[in-house]
Design a protein around this motif. Structure first.
Motif, PDB file in Angstrom:
ATOM      1  N   CYS A  11       0.846  -1.186   0.000  1.00  0.00           N
ATOM      2  CA  CYS A  11       0.000   0.000   0.000  1.00  0.00           C
ATOM      3  C   CYS A  11       0.884   1.239   0.000  1.00  0.00           C
ATOM      4  CB  CYS A  11      -0.962  -0.005   1.182  1.00  0.00           C
ATOM      5  SG  CYS A  11      -0.199  -0.195   2.771  1.00  0.00           S
ATOM      6  N   LYS A  12       0.290   2.331  -0.440  1.00  0.00           N
ATOM      7  CA  LYS A  12       1.012   3.598  -0.535  1.00  0.00           C
ATOM      8  C   LYS A  12       0.415   4.588   0.451  1.00  0.00           C
ATOM      9  CE  LYS A  12       2.317   7.137  -3.845  1.00  0.00           C
ATOM     10  NZ  LYS A  12       2.218   7.574  -5.241  1.00  0.00           N
ATOM     11  N   LEU A  13       1.236   5.042   1.372  1.00  0.00           N
ATOM     12  CA  LEU A  13       0.830   6.050   2.345  1.00  0.00           C
ATOM     13  C   LEU A  13       0.957   7.419   1.686  1.00  0.00           C
ATOM     14  CD1 LEU A  13      -0.032   6.701   5.259  1.00  0.00           C
ATOM     15  CD2 LEU A  13       2.382   6.740   5.869  1.00  0.00           C
ATOM     16  N   LYS A  14      -0.140   8.174   1.653  1.00  0.00           N
ATOM     17  CA  LYS A  14      -0.180   9.444   0.934  1.00  0.00           C
ATOM     18  C   LYS A  14       0.161  10.650   1.793  1.00  0.00           C
ATOM     19  CE  LYS A  14      -3.683   7.965  -2.372  1.00  0.00           C
ATOM     20  NZ  LYS A  14      -4.999   8.293  -2.922  1.00  0.00           N
ATOM     21  N   CYS A  23      11.611  11.399  14.433  1.00  0.00           N
ATOM     22  CA  CYS A  23      12.264  10.255  13.791  1.00  0.00           C
ATOM     23  C   CYS A  23      11.334   9.038  13.696  1.00  0.00           C
ATOM     24  CB  CYS A  23      13.554   9.887  14.513  1.00  0.00           C
ATOM     25  SG  CYS A  23      13.308   9.342  16.221  1.00  0.00           S
ATOM     26  N   ASP A  24      10.241   9.049  14.433  1.00  0.00           N
ATOM     27  CA  ASP A  24       9.285   7.942  14.415  1.00  0.00           C
ATOM     28  C   ASP A  24       8.112   8.179  13.458  1.00  0.00           C
ATOM     29  OD1 ASP A  24      10.740   6.542  16.343  1.00  0.00           O
ATOM     30  OD2 ASP A  24       9.659   7.503  17.991  1.00  0.00           O
ATOM     31  N   ASP A  25       8.135   9.296  12.731  1.00  0.00           N
ATOM     32  CA  ASP A  25       7.067   9.581  11.770  1.00  0.00           C
ATOM     33  C   ASP A  25       7.018   8.499  10.695  1.00  0.00           C
ATOM     34  OD1 ASP A  25       6.613  11.934  13.110  1.00  0.00           O
ATOM     35  OD2 ASP A  25       7.314  13.250  11.507  1.00  0.00           O
ATOM     36  N   TRP A  26       5.800   8.193  10.249  1.00  0.00           N
ATOM     37  CA  TRP A  26       5.609   7.319   9.096  1.00  0.00           C
ATOM     38  C   TRP A  26       5.660   8.224   7.876  1.00  0.00           C
ATOM     39  CZ3 TRP A  26       3.321   2.095   8.918  1.00  0.00           C
ATOM     40  CH2 TRP A  26       3.307   1.471  10.162  1.00  0.00           C
ATOM     41  N   LYS A  27       6.669   8.063   7.042  1.00  0.00           N
ATOM     42  CA  LYS A  27       6.832   8.887   5.848  1.00  0.00           C
ATOM     43  C   LYS A  27       5.924   8.377   4.732  1.00  0.00           C
ATOM     44  CE  LYS A  27      10.590  10.844   7.692  1.00  0.00           C
ATOM     45  NZ  LYS A  27      10.375  10.867   9.078  1.00  0.00           N
ATOM     46  N   THR A  28       5.636   9.229   3.773  1.00  0.00           N
ATOM     47  CA  THR A  28       4.863   8.798   2.610  1.00  0.00           C
ATOM     48  C   THR A  28       5.686   7.778   1.828  1.00  0.00           C
ATOM     49  OG1 THR A  28       5.731  10.619   1.286  1.00  0.00           O
ATOM     50  CG2 THR A  28       3.649  10.998   2.418  1.00  0.00           C
ATOM     51  N   GLY A  29       4.995   6.913   1.111  1.00  0.00           N
ATOM     52  CA  GLY A  29       5.696   5.913   0.311  1.00  0.00           C
ATOM     53  C   GLY A  29       5.036   4.559   0.394  1.00  0.00           C
ATOM     54  N   LEU A  30       5.772   3.551  -0.016  1.00  0.00           N
ATOM     55  CA  LEU A  30       5.246   2.197  -0.113  1.00  0.00           C
ATOM     56  C   LEU A  30       5.555   1.365   1.128  1.00  0.00           C
ATOM     57  CD1 LEU A  30       6.332   1.463  -3.805  1.00  0.00           C
ATOM     58  CD2 LEU A  30       4.066   2.127  -2.984  1.00  0.00           C
ATOM     59  N   TYR A  31       4.568   0.600   1.561  1.00  0.00           N
ATOM     60  CA  TYR A  31       4.705  -0.294   2.710  1.00  0.00           C
ATOM     61  C   TYR A  31       4.116  -1.652   2.340  1.00  0.00           C
ATOM     62  CZ  TYR A  31       5.738   3.860   5.457  1.00  0.00           C
ATOM     63  OH  TYR A  31       6.321   4.996   5.950  1.00  0.00           O
ATOM     64  N   ASN A  55       1.906  -5.630  10.523  1.00  0.00           N
ATOM     65  CA  ASN A  55       3.317  -5.322  10.695  1.00  0.00           C
ATOM     66  C   ASN A  55       3.864  -5.027   9.307  1.00  0.00           C
ATOM     67  OD1 ASN A  55       6.348  -6.246  10.796  1.00  0.00           O
ATOM     68  ND2 ASN A  55       5.737  -5.682  12.875  1.00  0.00           N
ATOM     69  N   PHE A  56       4.415  -3.831   9.136  1.00  0.00           N
ATOM     70  CA  PHE A  56       4.858  -3.366   7.828  1.00  0.00           C
ATOM     71  C   PHE A  56       6.363  -3.300   7.723  1.00  0.00           C
ATOM     72  CE2 PHE A  56       0.680  -1.285   8.236  1.00  0.00           C
ATOM     73  CZ  PHE A  56       0.107  -1.610   7.023  1.00  0.00           C
ATOM     74  N   GLU A  57       6.830  -3.431   6.484  1.00  0.00           N
ATOM     75  CA  GLU A  57       8.196  -3.070   6.138  1.00  0.00           C
ATOM     76  C   GLU A  57       8.088  -2.018   5.042  1.00  0.00           C
ATOM     77  OE1 GLU A  57      10.084  -6.722   5.035  1.00  0.00           O
ATOM     78  OE2 GLU A  57       8.651  -7.166   3.465  1.00  0.00           O
ATOM     79  N   LYS A  58       8.893  -0.972   5.152  1.00  0.00           N
ATOM     80  CA  LYS A  58       8.884   0.092   4.146  1.00  0.00           C
ATOM     81  C   LYS A  58       9.729  -0.386   2.977  1.00  0.00           C
ATOM     82  CE  LYS A  58       9.427   5.085   3.582  1.00  0.00           C
ATOM     83  NZ  LYS A  58       8.449   5.145   2.564  1.00  0.00           N
TER      84      LYS A  58
END
Length: 90
Positions: A11-14, A23-31, A55-58
């Motif tokens: 999925c893509k986080l927009k 430093c713990d922010d979830w950045k935009t992109g693919l997970y 449980n995701f991996e970027k």
């Protein structure tokens, strides 16, 4: 309960999801979903849908994994982000 994602789905986080620290922010992109389960739960709580997390991996566009990221998110809350358009299933 049927969640929107399965293991291996991408999925893509927009938009950025802020963490407690920058430093713990979830950045935009693919997970990619690595596994689904209830961490730190025992007994009947382990099967409670409210306790389940993705449980995701970027990952990069070519599918390689960022080694510095491995994090989870509550399944129900993440599915609401999909419904709201904040996350796109690729």
């Amino acid at each position: 309960m049927n969640f929107k994602l399965k293991v291996g789905d991408v999925c893509k986080l927009k938009e950025v999801i802020p963490g407690i620290h920058k430093c713990d922010d979830w950045k935009t992109g693919l997970y990619r979903v690595k596994w689904i389960g209830a961490t730190m739960c025992y007994g009947s709580d382990k099967n409670d849908p409210r306790r389940q997390s993705y449980n995701f991996e970027k990952i990069k566009k070519d599918g390689t994994v960022y080694k510095s990221f491995c994090n989870g998110y509550n399944c129900i809350a993440w599915d609401k982000k999909i419904d709201a358009g904040q996350v796109e299933v690729v």
